[in-house]
Design a protein around this motif. Structure first.
Motif, PDB file in Angstrom:
ATOM      1  N   TYR A  62      11.821  32.510  22.954  1.00  0.00           N
ATOM      2  CA  TYR A  62      10.654  31.736  22.540  1.00  0.00           C
ATOM      3  C   TYR A  62      10.442  30.552  23.483  1.00  0.00           C
ATOM      4  N   ALA A  63      11.536  29.926  23.908  1.00  0.00           N
ATOM      5  CA  ALA A  63      11.423  28.814  24.853  1.00  0.00           C
ATOM      6  C   ALA A  63      10.806  29.290  26.162  1.00  0.00           C
ATOM      7  N   LEU A  64      11.185  30.489  26.603  1.00  0.00           N
ATOM      8  CA  LEU A  64      10.615  31.046  27.826  1.00  0.00           C
ATOM      9  C   LEU A  64       9.117  31.281  27.661  1.00  0.00           C
ATOM     10  N   LEU A  65       8.715  31.780  26.510  1.00  0.00           N
ATOM     11  CA  LEU A  65       7.297  32.005  26.236  1.00  0.00           C
ATOM     12  C   LEU A  65       6.523  30.692  26.322  1.00  0.00           C
ATOM     13  N   PHE A  66       7.049  29.646  25.704  1.00  0.00           N
ATOM     14  CA  PHE A  66       6.425  28.330  25.782  1.00  0.00           C
ATOM     15  C   PHE A  66       6.352  27.838  27.230  1.00  0.00           C
ATOM     16  N   ASP A  67       7.489  27.899  27.926  1.00  0.00           N
ATOM     17  CA  ASP A  67       7.574  27.346  29.277  1.00  0.00           C
ATOM     18  C   ASP A  67       6.583  28.009  30.227  1.00  0.00           C
ATOM     19  N   VAL A  68       6.542  29.333  30.200  1.00  0.00           N
ATOM     20  CA  VAL A  68       5.680  30.044  31.144  1.00  0.00           C
ATOM     21  C   VAL A  68       4.210  29.868  30.774  1.00  0.00           C
ATOM     22  N   ALA A  69       3.884  29.881  29.490  1.00  0.00           N
ATOM     23  CA  ALA A  69       2.494  29.676  29.082  1.00  0.00           C
ATOM     24  C   ALA A  69       1.988  28.318  29.558  1.00  0.00           C
ATOM     25  N   ALA A  70       2.800  27.276  29.364  1.00  0.00           N
ATOM     26  CA  ALA A  70       2.395  25.938  29.793  1.00  0.00           C
ATOM     27  C   ALA A  70       2.298  25.860  31.316  1.00  0.00           C
ATOM     28  N   GLU A  71       3.287  26.416  32.005  1.00  0.00           N
ATOM     29  CA  GLU A  71       3.287  26.381  33.469  1.00  0.00           C
ATOM     30  C   GLU A  71       2.043  27.049  34.046  1.00  0.00           C
ATOM     31  N   VAL A  72       1.692  28.204  33.509  1.00  0.00           N
ATOM     32  CA  VAL A  72       0.553  28.956  34.039  1.00  0.00           C
ATOM     33  C   VAL A  72      -0.753  28.203  33.790  1.00  0.00           C
ATOM     34  N   LEU A  73      -0.931  27.671  32.595  1.00  0.00           N
ATOM     35  CA  LEU A  73      -2.149  26.911  32.304  1.00  0.00           C
ATOM     36  C   LEU A  73      -2.295  25.720  33.244  1.00  0.00           C
ATOM     37  N   LEU A  74      -1.220  24.945  33.386  1.00  0.00           N
ATOM     38  CA  LEU A  74      -1.291  23.746  34.212  1.00  0.00           C
ATOM     39  C   LEU A  74      -1.457  24.092  35.694  1.00  0.00           C
ATOM     40  N   THR A  75      -0.813  25.174  36.142  1.00  0.00           N
ATOM     41  CA  THR A  75      -0.892  25.561  37.550  1.00  0.00           C
ATOM     42  C   THR A  75      -2.296  26.017  37.933  1.00  0.00           C
ATOM     43  N   ILE A  76      -2.880  26.916  37.143  1.00  0.00           N
ATOM     44  CA  ILE A  76      -4.209  27.428  37.471  1.00  0.00           C
ATOM     45  C   ILE A  76      -5.261  26.332  37.325  1.00  0.00           C
ATOM     46  N   ALA A  77      -5.120  25.489  36.311  1.00  0.00           N
ATOM     47  CA  ALA A  77      -6.089  24.405  36.138  1.00  0.00           C
ATOM     48  C   ALA A  77      -6.036  23.422  37.297  1.00  0.00           C
ATOM     49  N   ALA A  78      -4.850  23.175  37.850  1.00  0.00           N
ATOM     50  CA  ALA A  78      -4.710  22.215  38.949  1.00  0.00           C
ATOM     51  C   ALA A  78      -5.205  22.772  40.276  1.00  0.00           C
ATOM     52  N   ASP A  79      -5.356  24.077  40.383  1.00  0.00           N
ATOM     53  CA  ASP A  79      -5.789  24.706  41.627  1.00  0.00           C
ATOM     54  C   ASP A  79      -7.239  24.313  41.930  1.00  0.00           C
TER      55      ASP A  79
END
Length: 230
Positions: free
Chosen positions: A2-19
């Motif tokens: 579950y922690a991995l699910l949280f971590d990757v979901a947040a990382e992907v949102l922040l990464t694509i938005a910052a692009d």
């Protein structure tokens, strides 16, 4: 996991938005873990509440385009790659445990073979604006924050045959969606206990501008800085 699910979901949102090719801004997100389907099956996923914009590099507020936030195909592909990469890393570090029919996956070759088709499968990322407004989204998700997998109102009976309850089949249409299911007591308890979270795991997590410790400064900047005119 579950922690991995949280971590990757947040990382992907922040990464694509910052692009800069997409939004080009630092966003915030509140993620809510949901683990069950209507029939008590194990269906872990996160719902995200995300503002329609973020802070640009110059500190101004940059809003997303009307009716569009981030490309779901790009989000989906990056989420798939990053989740499987981290899953592989956990396996290589000996941090995954397998039981029953899955015991063989502890072996590296078997695990790699099991992962292979997942790299070609389309993963689902769904994004939409709140039709009834932000308050309706918060009300919807708030029902899951301190709720167990099945409410008493859905339980119909318990007898020698098992536990009978109402559920919704989302693959069906109209009145056919509402159904009744009876499970043996042991199977009902097995499914119910799938949704008891590990000790210490929080069902809600805040990231980016909304992260704990940065929320006050992040929101202050979002509300006080001028709009980006680009």
């Amino acid at each position: 996991m579950y922690a991995l699910l949280f971590d990757v979901a947040a990382e992907v949102l922040l990464t694509i938005a910052a692009d800069p090719k997409h939004l080009g801004a630092r966003i915030g997100a509140t993620l809510v873990l949901h683990t069950w389907g209507s029939a008590l099956t194990h269906h872990p996923h996160v719902h995200g509440i995300v503002p329609g914009g973020g802070l640009a590099p110059d500190g101004t507020w940059r809003a997303c385009r009307a009716g569009f936030f981030l490309p779901v195909r790009v989000l989906s592909r990056l989420f798939r790659r990053r989740f499987l990469e981290e899953l592989q890393r956990l396996h290589e570090g000996g941090r995954l445990r397998f039981f029953g029919e899955l015991t063989a996956l502890a072996e590296a070759g078997a695990f790699a073979h099991w992962l292979a088709p997942l790299r070609r499968t389309e993963w689902v990322v769904y994004a939409k604006r709140p039709f009834a407004g932000p308050a309706a989204v918060l009300a919807y998700l708030s029902r899951y924050t301190h709720r167990v997998a099945i409410s008493n109102s859905r339980l119909l009976s318990m007898d020698a045959r098992g536990v009978t309850f109402r559920w919704k089949d989302y693959r069906a249409r109209g009145s056919m969606r509402r159904k009744v299911m009876t499970l043996a007591c042991t199977e009902f308890m097995r499914r119910f206990l799938l949704h008891v979270l590990p000790a210490g795991l929080h069902r809600i997590r805040h990231d980016g501008l909304l992260a704990n410790g940065r929320r006050t400064s992040g929101l202050s900047a979002a509300f006080t800085n001028p709009m980006d005119s680009s």
